[in-house]
Design an enzyme around this catalytic site. Sequence first.
Site, PDB file in Angstrom:
ATOM      1  N   CYS A 125       2.657   2.348   3.299  1.00 20.37           N
ATOM      2  CA  CYS A 125       3.126   2.526   4.679  1.00 20.37           C
ATOM      3  C   CYS A 125       4.396   3.384   4.686  1.00 20.37           C
ATOM      4  CB  CYS A 125       3.386   1.182   5.329  1.00 20.37           C
ATOM      5  SG  CYS A 125       1.885   0.197   5.470  1.00 20.37           S
TER       6      CYS A 125
ATOM      7  N   CYS B 130       0.875  -1.183   0.000  1.00 26.89           N
ATOM      8  CA  CYS B 130       0.000   0.000   0.000  1.00 26.89           C
ATOM      9  C   CYS B 130       0.904   1.222   0.000  1.00 26.89           C
ATOM     10  CB  CYS B 130      -0.991  -0.013   1.152  1.00 26.89           C
ATOM     11  SG  CYS B 130      -0.334  -0.606   2.720  1.00 26.89           S
TER      12      CYS B 130
END
Lengths: 88, 196
Positions: free
Chosen positions: B109, B107
């Site tokens: 992070c 994603c």
Amino acid sequence: MSERYRTGDRVRTSTVDPDHHTRLPHYARGHVGTVVGHDGVHPLADLSAQGIQQRQQVYLVRFCARELFGHGDHSVTLSLWEDYLSHE
Amino acid sequence: MSDDHDDSPIAAQVRDLEALLEAKGLIDPRELDQVLEAFAAKASPANGFRVVARAWVDEGFRERLLAGANDALPELGLSMGGGLQPQVLHVVENTEDVHNVIVCTLCSCYPLSLLGPSPTWYKSTAYRSAVVSRPREVLEQFGFDLPQDTQIRVWDANAESRYMVLPRRPDGTDELTEAELAALVTRNGLIGTAAV
């Protein structure tokens, strides 16, 4: 919590593509790497996504690019839960 | 199912979930806004710049930072808390032989409190997929040519930990103060897509 793997151990990642959430990326599946450290004990993300809390050891595992992609001279290090790994 | 984290569907799901939790009275939207605003107000790459400058001038701090960043950050009044849950930070050090680059392939992070809001390219599928397989080419696209014999280490923040790069102190900076050194550091240097 007992630790199944130690720094320096060779480990292979799971080849399973589960139908639920996981934090084992596609590109790192079914490959052999080396444990370079421990990264704490955390709830296994795959189970957390199903509402189940199960804490498990996470390992820092380093892979050669050539092992992952068939080319390259760099390394890639990931944090992998114990369930993702088996002894090579 | 590790590749279904694209930003827009997730953002829509989060909005729907938040609306549902509010409607059921399970969360107080004002409390949620306060937490997020307080966190965002403190999240700045200037924090990361200060950490780097201190590590360059204070060998003891550098060693503590690399050994356990969460324990070293409070020396500068910083922490990895402040979000909804505290996170573990690994600071990875560039040397003459090794260059580090960070990514989250699943994603986006990213240690917001030290690096500020992440740049759009960091969240792009293009960066996330290319930097793990062809990092040298990605760095070249950033105008950053590493020596061929420098080993590249890519760190995928795919689980619970977050990463920050400690760049090498530039040559010819012996006379600079800690504040002047901090001004040399860039956000991309903390990600590893720039030298400093």
